[in-house]
Enzyme design. Sequence first.
Site, mmCIF file in Angstrom:
data_model
loop_
_atom_site.group_PDB
_atom_site.id
_atom_site.type_symbol
_atom_site.label_atom_id
_atom_site.label_comp_id
_atom_site.label_asym_id
_atom_site.label_seq_id
_atom_site.Cartn_x
_atom_site.Cartn_y
_atom_site.Cartn_z
ATOM 1 C CE1 TYR A 173 -2.389 -3.417 1.900
ATOM 2 C CE2 TYR A 173 -4.115 -1.979 1.045
ATOM 3 C CZ TYR A 173 -3.694 -3.212 1.510
ATOM 4 O OH TYR A 173 -4.594 -4.250 1.587
ATOM 5 C CE1 TYR A 218 -3.297 -7.424 4.921
ATOM 6 C CE2 TYR A 218 -4.753 -5.566 4.501
ATOM 7 C CZ TYR A 218 -3.884 -6.534 4.031
ATOM 8 O OH TYR A 218 -3.601 -6.616 2.697
#
Length: 393
Positions: free
Chosen positions: A206, A388
Amino acid sequence: MTGRSIETDVAIIGAGPSGLLLSQLLHLEGISSVIVERTTRERVLGRIRAGVLERGTVEAMEEAGVDARMNEERIDHDGLIIGFDSDSYEIPVLDITGHYVTVYGQTEITLDLVEAAEARGQEIFWNCPDSALAGLTSDAPSVQFKTREGDTITIEAKFVAGCDGFHGICRKHIPADKLREFERTYPFGWLGVLVDEPPISHNVIYKSHPDGFSLASMRSTTRSRYYVQTTPGETVDDWPIERFWEAFRKRMGPLAANLTTGDPIEMSVAPLRSFVAEPMVHGRMFLAGDAAHIVPPTGAKGLNLAFADVRRLTRAFIAWKKGDESRLQAYSGEALDRIWKAERFSWYLTTLLHQFPEHSGFEKRMQRADFDYIVSSEAAQKTIAENYVGLDF
Ligand code: FAS
Ligand code: PHB
């Protein structure tokens, strides 16, 4: 033209992952269902969407008995990489939580579930766009539609499951004086590219960059899934593949040192929004998945939230079959509690990593300070890691 009625326990609207998983799990418990899908089997199976599975989604596939191919092809990730400008950091998710995240494409999940449905003789009416729902607050809700052959089918059900996604009809059957909708539309979209080239990283990246966000993921060791942030209104036509590779390489920086480019198998632009509809129930109609909520894909939560709803709704139907309706009554509140926490995480990562046109220098410094804090704080990393891999179900 002819007409016929079908009696079933649950009429399921939508043959996406939510509807297909629900039907499979109910079947295993002796609870009957019929699925009505607006579009064709081919279009459903051709969709390219999510890729990262929480532990709960892997468990759902195992519970459903459709995990064989997933367990052959899955890639387990022990971390995620967050990058800012020229810096990056790998959060050791497995070390922190004891759990992996699993890469196995939603396209494959949908195929596994469709094949399981067809193997058990599940009734799926494909290509039936005009379902009419009736009697949702009665004991005998019904769904009526025309088949592609022009026959009129009426499903007489005990319940209706609204698994028809954000653009479906079921949410719209909740009366306006009872429905509360919460929405944030982001000032950007994602352009996704699927390419048969080896991924640049063993874990998902990311990456924040002054030009915009980018993400590096994969579907296998030979097939990569990459994204770049786009401006509102841009379409695939604005992004020749050469422009994509140039932007992706620049935004990823040194993390893309081993990038091999190629012609895309698929390119598509998705808008980003956060959305929640409350409640997820109206009479004997229950919403699950994107029909009730949308998250920006930054947190890899969309499909995972849908599967968590379906697991919860299945357990409620199992209790109902044993004479206990309390789980059905608790479904919406309990589901929304977990949904809002996933909305928060997805909103947080989106806000941290993207370029916002309205941001001043101060907000940009806040983003950088947040990244620096994550790198320096085990507590901050634990927060990201536990979200996550998926909060407790
Ligand atoms: P879906 O929207 O998948 O399925 C709903 C089904 O209902 C569809 O087949 C539709 O045709 C059908 N339907 C609609 N109206 C109907 C009607 N009136 N009658 C009958 N059927 C009807 N999630 C991630 O985690 N990561 C990602 O990267 C990601 N990328 C995405 C990209 C795009 C373009 C989109 C749209 C979503 C993405 N998502 C991603 C989220 C996505 O994976 C969803 O969370 C997931 O598909 C949810 O599954 P369902 O709830 O089944 O909804
Ligand atoms: C993907 O593999 O498509 C993917 C991975 C992580 C995300 C979103 C999409 O957050």
